[in-house]
Scaffold this motif. Structure first.
Motif, PDB file in Angstrom:
ATOM      1  N   MET A   1     138.857  93.434  -4.141  1.00 34.65           N
ATOM      2  CA  MET A   1     139.813  94.449  -3.943  1.00 34.65           C
ATOM      3  C   MET A   1     141.012  94.254  -4.122  1.00 34.65           C
ATOM      4  SD  MET A   1     139.961  97.128  -0.541  1.00 34.65           S
ATOM      5  CE  MET A   1     138.860  96.262   0.212  1.00 34.65           C
ATOM      6  N   ALA A   2     141.419  93.438  -5.028  1.00 35.48           N
ATOM      7  CA  ALA A   2     142.638  93.019  -5.424  1.00 35.48           C
ATOM      8  C   ALA A   2     143.632  93.983  -5.999  1.00 35.48           C
ATOM      9  CB  ALA A   2     142.607  91.749  -6.772  1.00 35.48           C
ATOM     10  N   PRO A 162     131.027  98.975  -2.725  1.00 35.44           N
ATOM     11  CA  PRO A 162     132.021  98.468  -3.866  1.00 35.44           C
ATOM     12  C   PRO A 162     132.131  97.020  -3.869  1.00 35.44           C
ATOM     13  CG  PRO A 162     132.909  99.298  -1.775  1.00 35.44           C
ATOM     14  CD  PRO A 162     131.567  99.190  -1.405  1.00 35.44           C
ATOM     15  N   GLU A 163     131.641  96.252  -3.033  1.00 35.09           N
ATOM     16  CA  GLU A 163     131.447  94.741  -3.051  1.00 35.09           C
ATOM     17  C   GLU A 163     130.404  94.205  -2.282  1.00 35.09           C
ATOM     18  OE1 GLU A 163     134.983  93.057  -0.870  1.00 35.09           O
ATOM     19  OE2 GLU A 163     134.097  93.758   0.902  1.00 35.09           O
ATOM     20  N   THR A 164     129.925  93.142  -2.563  1.00 35.07           N
ATOM     21  CA  THR A 164     128.768  92.445  -1.915  1.00 35.07           C
ATOM     22  C   THR A 164     129.115  91.924  -0.645  1.00 35.07           C
ATOM     23  OG1 THR A 164     128.814  90.377  -3.023  1.00 35.07           O
ATOM     24  CG2 THR A 164     127.312  91.921  -3.991  1.00 35.07           C
ATOM     25  N   MET A 213     129.036  87.663  -7.932  1.00 39.93           N
ATOM     26  CA  MET A 213     128.818  86.596  -7.176  1.00 39.93           C
ATOM     27  C   MET A 213     129.726  86.362  -6.136  1.00 39.93           C
ATOM     28  SD  MET A 213     127.560  84.601 -10.651  1.00 39.93           S
ATOM     29  CE  MET A 213     128.983  84.580 -11.553  1.00 39.93           C
ATOM     30  N   GLU A 214     129.429  86.433  -4.905  1.00 36.73           N
ATOM     31  CA  GLU A 214     130.439  86.187  -3.922  1.00 36.73           C
ATOM     32  C   GLU A 214     129.750  85.296  -2.724  1.00 36.73           C
ATOM     33  OE1 GLU A 214     133.418  89.635  -3.468  1.00 36.73           O
ATOM     34  OE2 GLU A 214     131.525  90.405  -2.635  1.00 36.73           O
ATOM     35  N   MET A 215     130.747  84.301  -2.393  1.00 39.13           N
ATOM     36  CA  MET A 215     130.494  83.524  -1.397  1.00 39.13           C
ATOM     37  C   MET A 215     131.600  83.472  -0.340  1.00 39.13           C
ATOM     38  SD  MET A 215     130.910  80.429   0.198  1.00 39.13           S
ATOM     39  CE  MET A 215     132.116  79.590  -1.050  1.00 39.13           C
ATOM     40  N   GLU A 279     143.775  88.289 -17.663  1.00 52.31           N
ATOM     41  CA  GLU A 279     143.259  88.992 -16.868  1.00 52.31           C
ATOM     42  C   GLU A 279     142.265  88.192 -15.644  1.00 52.31           C
ATOM     43  OE1 GLU A 279     143.268  93.319 -15.946  1.00 52.31           O
ATOM     44  OE2 GLU A 279     143.482  93.860 -18.083  1.00 52.31           O
ATOM     45  N   GLU A 280     142.040  88.837 -14.410  1.00 49.37           N
ATOM     46  CA  GLU A 280     141.177  88.330 -13.600  1.00 49.37           C
ATOM     47  C   GLU A 280     139.605  88.275 -14.144  1.00 49.37           C
ATOM     48  OE1 GLU A 280     141.273  90.616 -10.065  1.00 49.37           O
ATOM     49  OE2 GLU A 280     139.771  89.588  -9.149  1.00 49.37           O
ATOM     50  N   MET A 281     139.216  87.022 -13.649  1.00 50.45           N
ATOM     51  CA  MET A 281     137.558  86.934 -13.777  1.00 50.45           C
ATOM     52  C   MET A 281     137.030  86.551 -12.359  1.00 50.45           C
ATOM     53  SD  MET A 281     137.236  83.594 -15.852  1.00 50.45           S
ATOM     54  CE  MET A 281     135.235  83.694 -16.084  1.00 50.45           C
TER      55      MET A 281
HETATM   56  N1  GAP Z   1     135.041  91.117  -2.280  1.00 48.13           N
HETATM   57  C1  GAP Z   1     136.431  90.759  -2.830  1.00 48.13           C
HETATM   58  C2  GAP Z   1     136.195  91.637  -4.368  1.00 48.13           C
HETATM   59  O1  GAP Z   1     135.611  92.338  -4.574  1.00 48.13           O
HETATM   60  P1  GAP Z   1     137.678  92.185  -6.339  1.00 48.13           P
HETATM   61  O2  GAP Z   1     138.960  91.178  -6.722  1.00 48.13           O
HETATM   62  O3  GAP Z   1     137.947  93.390  -6.129  1.00 48.13           O
HETATM   63  O4  GAP Z   1     137.332  91.283  -4.995  1.00 48.13           O
HETATM   64  C3  GAP Z   1     136.274  90.341  -7.505  1.00 48.13           C
HETATM   65  O5  GAP Z   1     136.629  91.710  -7.057  1.00 48.13           O
HETATM   66  C4  GAP Z   1     135.719  90.230  -8.840  1.00 48.13           C
HETATM   67  O6  GAP Z   1     134.631  91.248  -9.212  1.00 48.13           O
HETATM   68  C5  GAP Z   1     136.774  90.306  -9.941  1.00 48.13           C
HETATM   69  O7  GAP Z   1     137.436  89.306 -10.096  1.00 48.13           O
HETATM   70  C6  GAP Z   1     135.963  90.966 -11.159  1.00 48.13           C
HETATM   71  O8  GAP Z   1     135.450  89.677 -11.733  1.00 48.13           O
HETATM   72  C7  GAP Z   1     134.798  91.841 -10.481  1.00 48.13           C
HETATM   73  N2  GAP Z   1     134.835  93.086 -10.700  1.00 48.13           N
HETATM   74  C8  GAP Z   1     135.706  93.982  -9.969  1.00 48.13           C
HETATM   75  N3  GAP Z   1     135.787  95.212 -10.305  1.00 48.13           N
HETATM   76  C9  GAP Z   1     135.006  95.230 -11.511  1.00 48.13           C
HETATM   77  C10 GAP Z   1     134.624  96.340 -12.221  1.00 48.13           C
HETATM   78  N4  GAP Z   1     135.063  97.547 -12.101  1.00 48.13           N
HETATM   79  N5  GAP Z   1     133.743  95.780 -13.333  1.00 48.13           N
HETATM   80  C11 GAP Z   1     133.483  94.634 -13.684  1.00 48.13           C
HETATM   81  N6  GAP Z   1     133.831  93.576 -12.719  1.00 48.13           N
HETATM   82  C12 GAP Z   1     134.612  93.901 -11.755  1.00 48.13           C
END
Ligand code: GAP
Length: 459
Positions: A1-2, A162-164, A213-215, A279-281
């Motif tokens: 959710m950055a 929206p996240e695992t 892939m979350e931990m 950008e973020e991965m």
């Molecule tokens: N639980 C924390 C979380 O979800 P995030 O930074 O929102 O954090 C983590 O997401 C990762 O999920 C990101 O670094 C990215 O690799 C992937 N991600 C997030 N939103 C995405 C999207 N709309 N499409 C593809 N990958 C996405």
């Protein structure tokens, strides 16, 4: 959710010049990734993974799973449901906070993310496309909703997760009560996540349906900084050593105080140098006890951990590693792509995948369809496919067959030729150097294992 603004002032390609258009074309041509529902004109928010894409994605996922759950004795796995009780998302803060500020043009109806527009444009409220008047920014929640139950009106409104991560938090007590885990320990999960992204772009970089892939690593309060530093390094190392990503194309970027998500005490991104910029991965987040405390509050029963040694009770802190699986697929493709001029004036397209991730580890190629070569090649294929995904090809000139394998990133080819019948030897051809070496048929499996293990980062 950055909620981090990325600095793309210095737009760059990676040093091999792989542009997104070439990757998109190759992915379609060779069956890695297809536009979703293409026969109906496509849906830009989602993509489908073809026969090679699914192998690549699964290899990355399996490497991650092995790294987390097998190489760390204190990390266990989980597979929680996508549909969760809606209170989950109130507790997690997603209902109130998981939104993007959107601006609509009243004339041409274009929609923009306010944080993606220059501040002067937002202030002037003039549409960059048509010059028309725009609305004030309005918060738009990114969660998709759906209804549980047969009746549209009386059913329960649910969210597609929206996240695992939240599936892990709500199962924290279950895992502690049913497994011999003690703090510090982690719970790992891979699965789909959904976000109603307004600006899906850059191929599979940002999509509405994706995989994470979350931990979540549960630690004693006060030790979180140490583990945050540990996981940042560990995750960076994993991309280089296991996926074979070039170190120069990776960097870590801390989130400034303005960019921290509502749950985070400290956060950093592992970033990749995409053709559209850094950008973020993956995000590494120090989440404090925010999630477990909130779930405790919302379900009416505090979620605590009892230290068996000291009998101390506390709400653990969490350090999260949150990687995008589908984004890792994109990074792996971009990083591997090369166009190499050959001595004969041709250019070969090659995906220099690490053998760990290549959709096919090895191709078995009988030089001709006669003289019993097919039988030898077929038997070799059967032997090898116990351990590897093996491609078999008996069509076309051997040079063309090698090129086809280069383009889909197969690191090793084994050619069975008439000499095989006389001395039981075959040719091992290496994708990166194009070196060809004669080896005994009985040593093929060992040679592939050894070459894979010793595979060095690419030149
Ligand atoms: N639980 C924390 C979380 O979800 P995030 O930074 O929102 O954090 C983590 O997401 C990762 O999920 C990101 O670094 C990215 O690799 C992937 N991600 C997030 N939103 C995405 C999207 N709309 N499409 C593809 N990958 C996405």
């Amino acid at each position: 959710m950055a909620k981090k603004k990325t600095d793309n002032a210095h737009k760059a390609t990676n040093q091999h010049g792989a542009g997104m258009d070439k990757i998109v074309a190759l992915c379609k041509r060779r069956g890695f990734v297809y536009p979703s529902s293409e026969i109906y004109g496509g849906l830009s928010a989602t993509w489908d993974y073809g026969p090679l894409g699914v192998e690549l994605k699964r290899n990355i996922q399996n490497l991650w799973w092995r790294e987390m759950t097998r190489r760390h004795d204190n990390i266990v796995g989980l597979d929680a449901a996508i549909l969760m009780h809606p209170r989950t998302w109130e507790a997690s803060g997603h209902v109130d906070n998981f939104s993007d500020p959107l601006i609509d043009c009243k004339d041409c109806k274009a929609r923009y993310r306010a944080d993606h527009l220059e501040p002067e444009i937002v202030a002037s409220r003039k549409c960059p496309a048509c010059g028309g008047e725009m609305t004030q920014p309005r918060n738009f929640n990114l969660m998709f909703t759906t209804t549980l139950g047969a009746m549209e009106t009386s059913g329960m409104q649910l969210y597609l997760r929206p996240e695992t991560a939240q599936g892990i938090f709500v199962n924290f007590k279950n895992v502690v009560d049913t497994n011999r885990v003690s703090i510090p320990f982690g719970i790992a999960q891979v699965g789909k996540a959904f976000r109603n992204e307004i600006t899906t772009r850059n191929f599979i970089f940002r999509t509405c349906e994706f995989e994470q892939m979350e931990m979540q690593y549960f630690v004693k309060p006060g030790t979180e900084d140490e583990f945050f530093a540990y996981w940042k390094e560990e995750r960076l190392r994993w991309y280089v050593e296991q996926l074979g990503i070039e170190r120069d194309n990776l960097r870590t970027e801390p989130h400034g105080p303005d960019a921290l998500a509502h749950y985070a005490k400290e956060a950093c991104d592992i970033e990749y140098r995409y053709p559209h910029g850094w950008e973020e991965m993956e995000g590494i987040h120090s989440r404090t006890d925010y999630d477990l405390s909130r779930h405790g509050e919302f379900c009416g029963k505090e979620i605590q951990y009892l230290d068996p040694q000291t009998q101390e009770r506390y709400v653990p802190y969490v350090v999260e590693t949150s990687s995008g699986l589908t984004r890792a697929v994109l990074v792996t493709l971009l990083d591997a792509y090369r166009e190499q001029p050959l001595e004969n004036g041709d250019v070969r397209t090659v995906l220099r995948f690490h053998p760990n991730v290549a959709p096919y580890r090895v191709a078995v190629l009988p030089l001709m369809k006669k003289d019993g070569l097919v039988e030898i090649a077929t038997e070799l294929k059967r032997d090898l496919e116990e351990d590897y995904n093996v491609f078999y090809d008996q069509q076309g000139s051997i040079g063309k067959r090698y090129r086809r394998m280069d383009e889909i990133g197969t690191p090793f080819c084994i050619t069975v030729d008439p000499q095989t019948k006389t001395d039981n030897s075959v040719t091992l051809r290496l994708r990166d150097s194009m070196e060809q070496r004669r080896i005994p048929l009985s040593e093929v499996a060992d040679a592939i294992r050894l070459e894979s293990r010793n595979y060095q980062a690419r030149a």
